[in-house]
Motif scaffolding. Structure first.
Motif, PDB file in Angstrom:
ATOM      1  N   LEU A  24       8.497   9.614   5.429  1.00 44.82           N
ATOM      2  CA  LEU A  24       8.323   8.441   4.270  1.00 44.82           C
ATOM      3  C   LEU A  24       9.423   7.359   4.509  1.00 44.82           C
ATOM      4  O   LEU A  24       9.015   6.146   4.316  1.00 44.82           O
ATOM      5  N   ARG A  35       3.871   0.749  10.525  1.00 42.35           N
ATOM      6  CA  ARG A  35       3.505   1.527   9.536  1.00 42.35           C
ATOM      7  C   ARG A  35       2.328   2.065   9.822  1.00 42.35           C
ATOM      8  O   ARG A  35       2.044   3.336   9.627  1.00 42.35           O
ATOM      9  N   VAL A  39       1.643   6.287  10.427  1.00 38.22           N
ATOM     10  CA  VAL A  39       0.803   6.966   9.604  1.00 38.22           C
ATOM     11  C   VAL A  39      -0.182   7.770  10.265  1.00 38.22           C
ATOM     12  O   VAL A  39      -0.709   8.932  10.052  1.00 38.22           O
ATOM     13  N   LEU A  63       1.976   7.719  -0.096  1.00 38.17           N
ATOM     14  CA  LEU A  63       1.888   6.522   0.893  1.00 38.17           C
ATOM     15  C   LEU A  63       1.027   5.476  -0.013  1.00 38.17           C
ATOM     16  O   LEU A  63       1.526   4.111   0.194  1.00 38.17           O
ATOM     17  N   THR A  79      -4.705   4.141   4.044  1.00 43.03           N
ATOM     18  CA  THR A  79      -4.622   5.409   3.341  1.00 43.03           C
ATOM     19  C   THR A  79      -5.865   5.861   2.704  1.00 43.03           C
ATOM     20  O   THR A  79      -6.288   7.085   2.744  1.00 43.03           O
TER      21      THR A  79
END
Length: 594
Positions: A24, A35, A39, A63, A79
């Motif tokens: 994180l 990012r 992820v 997230l 996400t």
């Protein structure tokens, strides 16, 4: 070859991410595009989040909170996509179920105006359809996703390198090498998705160039392998270092650059031997080294590496690899090819014969596999063409994307037809032979009907002639039937009622009509009775018509007594006793009293 394709397609999924600091924290410090790559890679490769939903959703919640703090709308949307599609990690799910899952999420994203997430989900749906061998739907959604990415702009898709590579790799699997090269070249312009995929992009680019088999393509293949090798060194990946040196060795071998090939193969050989008991021995590399030594004139070194290859083959670990038998065939083909050259040079002709026999066996097996693969590729491309044709029919007049798909369909169809030519040529040839046979039968039937009609007309003409004789107070005579068809008869001359054989012209006219009814008579006559005079030939022809002496005399314009004397002399000439029919002189002829 197995090692050449090591890690391709989904190979990067099994590589553990580098966790030099908490995940994180790394995400928070990264730029917004980075990012997304971090992820997505993490949720593909971390076993903890792919196998345990609780941990995965806790991470997604963190997230999402990070995205809100950073006001990162893109991270929030990705996400949500990961949460909505997490069910794909279920062990009991099929590829088709996963494809449908992603399509459902894509439809929701499209309805909400999020074309980027819709494109990402369509891309993954295409990958799952490809894995389920539904190639038509696979390329439908892969290309639809790529069209969305183009409209958005590749620069605005953080993970575009991954999408371009995976689309290119699917084309590579179908031997659409030029399309794969174009996409892979485009992929190199964008930030790599991860180190492993970065190396693979240049490796696959080299493999695609190598299959084109021309000088410029070979040069590009070497350049791509060298770039991949440099990246492997930069990332300190010894596995890829070995693979790339092996690929370079193969390229140098194809170009006859034997010293460069030897140097490349030696690096690969040493690296693979470190883990040979686990991952397998460098069998093909050993043969490549032996071949290079042979070409460089170092026969002792050539023999040593041939022996090493044979020894390592016996020690080879049985790996659960579906293509192992094929790789074994490729190894033995190459081994016996080099061994035959070596033994021929050293004068061991007995070994040359053995190697030649073995080489032919493995070449035949490999050729059979390649033919089967070519047929399979042609079938896959036909499936793509058929599916895309259906899609085009449903979207006539649609967007530019569908027009582009239709062009792709046409190219796929043309390529499929060319690759499937061998498979379909036999069927086409049989169809052509069937049509030709039917046409021949039709022509023969027409000729038979025409010959029958002409024969009947000729018989009618002769019957009218005989009827004319009857009207002259001559006993009627029936013409014997001849049922066999007489092909290629000329058109019938209509009138014989005035026929008299007083001149040569009369005889030629009569004989023309006679031959049409009895086409083989004079040929048989001259074969069996030689030295006949023209008068005797006429007498035999009239005898064939079963005419009596009085009828003959009327036709020939001589007396009945002359006819009898001529018959007598003919019987005496050929030793026929008494009043026997003259036709008994001919075998298989109908006799009639004269």
């Amino acid at each position: 070859m197995t090692r050449l394709l090591f890690g391709l397609f989904f190979g990067w999924l099994t590589v553990s991410p580098a966790l030099s600091q908490p995940f994180l924290q790394r995400v928070e410090k990264a730029t917004p595009p980075e990012r997304i790559r971090l992820v997505l890679y993490y949720f593909d490769s971390c076993r903890a989040v792919t196998s345990q939903q609780t941990i995965a959703f806790q991470t997604l919640n963190q997230l999402d909170a990070l995205a809100q703090r950073q006001r990162d709308d893109m991270l929030r949307r990705y996400t949500r996509m990961l949460r909505d599609t997490y069910a794909k990690n279920g062990s009991n799910r099929t590829h088709r179920q996963n494809a449908q899952l992603f399509l459902t999420v894509a439809q929701e994203a499209h309805a909400n105006g999020d074309e980027q997430i819709a494109g990402a989900c369509e891309h993954f749906a295409g990958l799952y359809y490809f894995l389920s061998e539904d190639y038509g739907r696979a390329f439908e959604y892969l290309l639809a996703a790529n069209s969305r990415f183009q409209q958005i702009g590749y620069d605005h898709i953080p993970e575009i390198h991954r999408y371009l590579y995976e689309l290119a790799f699917n084309y590579y699997n179908l031997h659409e090498d030029e399309k794969a090269i174009a996409l892979l070249t485009e992929a190199t312009r964008y930030p790599p998705f991860n180190p492993n995929l970065h190396i693979q992009t240049y490796n696959t680019l080299g493999l695609a160039y190598a299959r084109l088999h021309n000088r410029e393509a070979d040069r590009q293949a070497v350049a791509s392998y060298q770039k991949a090798y440099q990246l492997a060194v930069t990332y300190q990946d010894s596995v890829w270092i070995g693979i790339m040196r092996g690929n370079l060795g193969n390229s140098y071998t194809e170009q006859g650059q034997w010293q460069q090939a030897l140097d490349a193969f030696r690096v690969d050989y040493r690296l693979v031997l470190r883990t040979a008991r686990i991952t397998g021995y460098p069998l093909s590399t050993a043969v490549g080294i032996a071949q290079a030594f042979y070409q460089l004139g170092q026969l002792d070194s050539c023999r040593y590496y041939l022996e090493q290859a044979q020894r390592m083959q016996r020690l080879q670990v049985e790996l659960p690899d579906y293509s192992k038998s094929f790789q074994d065939d490729l190894f033995w083909e190459r081994y016996y090819g080099v061994a035959r050259q070596y033994y021929q040079t050293t004068g061991n002709m007995k070994r040359v014969a053995r190697c030649t026999d073995s080489l032919l066996v493995y070449q035949a097996r490999i050729d059979k596999r390649y033919r089967s693969k070519a047929a399979s590729l042609a079938e896959q491309r036909l499936l793509i063409r058929q599916h895309q044709a259906e899609v085009d029919a449903l979207h006539v007049g649609g967007q530019q994307q569908r027009l582009w798909l239709s062009v792709g369909v046409g190219l796929a169809m043309l390529t499929a037809l060319l690759l499937g030519l061998l498979y379909r040529s036999t069927q086409r040839r049989r169809q052509q032979e069937t049509l030709a046979h039917a046409e021949r039968q039709r022509q023969l039937e027409q000729e038979k009907q025409q010959a029958t009609a002409e024969r009947d007309q000729a018989r009618a003409d002769l019957n009218r002639f005989l009827e004319n004789l009857r009207q002259a107070d001559v006993p009627p005579v029936d013409l014997p039937r001849t049922d066999a068809p007489q092909p290629n008869l000329r058109p019938v001359q209509p009138d014989l009622t005035s026929a008299r054989l007083l001149t040569d012209d009369d005889w030629r006219s009569f004989r023309h009509h006679f031959d049409r009814v009895y086409p083989d008579f004079f040929w048989q006559l001259n074969q069996q009775l030689t030295d006949l005079s023209p008068a005797e030939e006429r007498l035999m022809a009239l005898a064939k018509l079963r005419l009596h002496s009085r009828q003959m005399s009327q036709m020939l314009g001589i007396s009945t007594e002359s006819i009898r004397k001529s018959k007598y002399r003919l019987r005496k000439k050929f030793g026929l006793a008494g009043e026997s029919s003259l036709l008994t002189l001919l075998t298989d002829s109908e006799s009639s009293p004269i």
